[in-house]
Scaffold this motif. Structure first.
Motif, PDB file in Angstrom:
ATOM      1  N   GLU A  20       1.230   4.139  -2.647  1.00  0.00           N
ATOM      2  CA  GLU A  20       0.963   5.758  -2.432  1.00  0.00           C
ATOM      3  C   GLU A  20       2.009   6.404  -3.059  1.00  0.00           C
ATOM      4  O   GLU A  20       1.990   7.708  -3.489  1.00  0.00           O
ATOM      5  N   ILE A  70       0.853  -1.112  -0.047  1.00  0.00           N
ATOM      6  CA  ILE A  70      -0.026   0.074   0.042  1.00  0.00           C
ATOM      7  C   ILE A  70       0.698   1.255   0.051  1.00  0.00           C
ATOM      8  O   ILE A  70       0.606   2.076  -0.819  1.00  0.00           O
ATOM      9  N   GLU A 125      -6.432  -0.011  -2.457  1.00  0.00           N
ATOM     10  CA  GLU A 125      -6.281  -1.596  -1.616  1.00  0.00           C
ATOM     11  C   GLU A 125      -6.902  -2.605  -3.007  1.00  0.00           C
ATOM     12  O   GLU A 125      -5.990  -3.471  -3.059  1.00  0.00           O
ATOM     13  N   LYS A 149      -8.764   5.224  -0.985  1.00  0.00           N
ATOM     14  CA  LYS A 149      -8.208   4.080   0.053  1.00  0.00           C
ATOM     15  C   LYS A 149      -8.675   2.823  -0.777  1.00  0.00           C
ATOM     16  O   LYS A 149      -7.904   1.798  -0.520  1.00  0.00           O
TER      17      LYS A 149
END
Length: 121
Positions: free
Chosen positions: A43, A39, A80, A76
């Motif tokens: 990002e 993750i 994911e 988010k």
């Protein structure tokens, strides 16, 4: 040194590596399908690309269409999905220290590519 998020089965990805070889540019291959990005790595990649998460999604992939299309997903949830299903990540991606570019059409991204190479140290 730059990194290339690479899918060996993708023609655009193979073309990108051939381009880098032709230009004698050193790179490291990241087989992101074999070792999915975390993750945090996704990002960081989004920041380097200056993308919103949805901009990184291959929206014509069957996994996206069957599982996510039409749903109201926040950033988010999209990140994911990219982590869980790395096939959804656009490719190839050339990643430098401060910038990254989607290198599907190297001629169209030449300015960004030059910027990336100028910041690879």
């Amino acid at each position: 040194m730059i990194e290339v998020l690479h899918n060996p089965r993708c023609g655009k990805s193979r073309t990108c590596l051939a381009f880098l070889d032709e230009k004698k540019i050193d790179y490291t291959i990241i087989k992101y399908l074999d070792n999915p990005l975390s993750i945090n790595e996704i990002e960081t990649l989004l920041k380097k690309l200056n993308f919103k998460p949805i901009d990184l999604v291959r929206q014509k992939e069957s996994i996206w269409i069957e599982n996510f299309k039409g749903k109201n997903l926040d950033d988010k949830a999209i990140i994911e999905a990219l982590h869980q299903f790395p096939i959804l990540i656009e490719r190839p991606i050339i990643v430098g220290k401060n910038h990254a570019v989607i290198a599907r059409d190297l001629t169209k991204s030449e300015d960004l590519f030059n910027k990336l190479l100028g910041n690879q140290s």
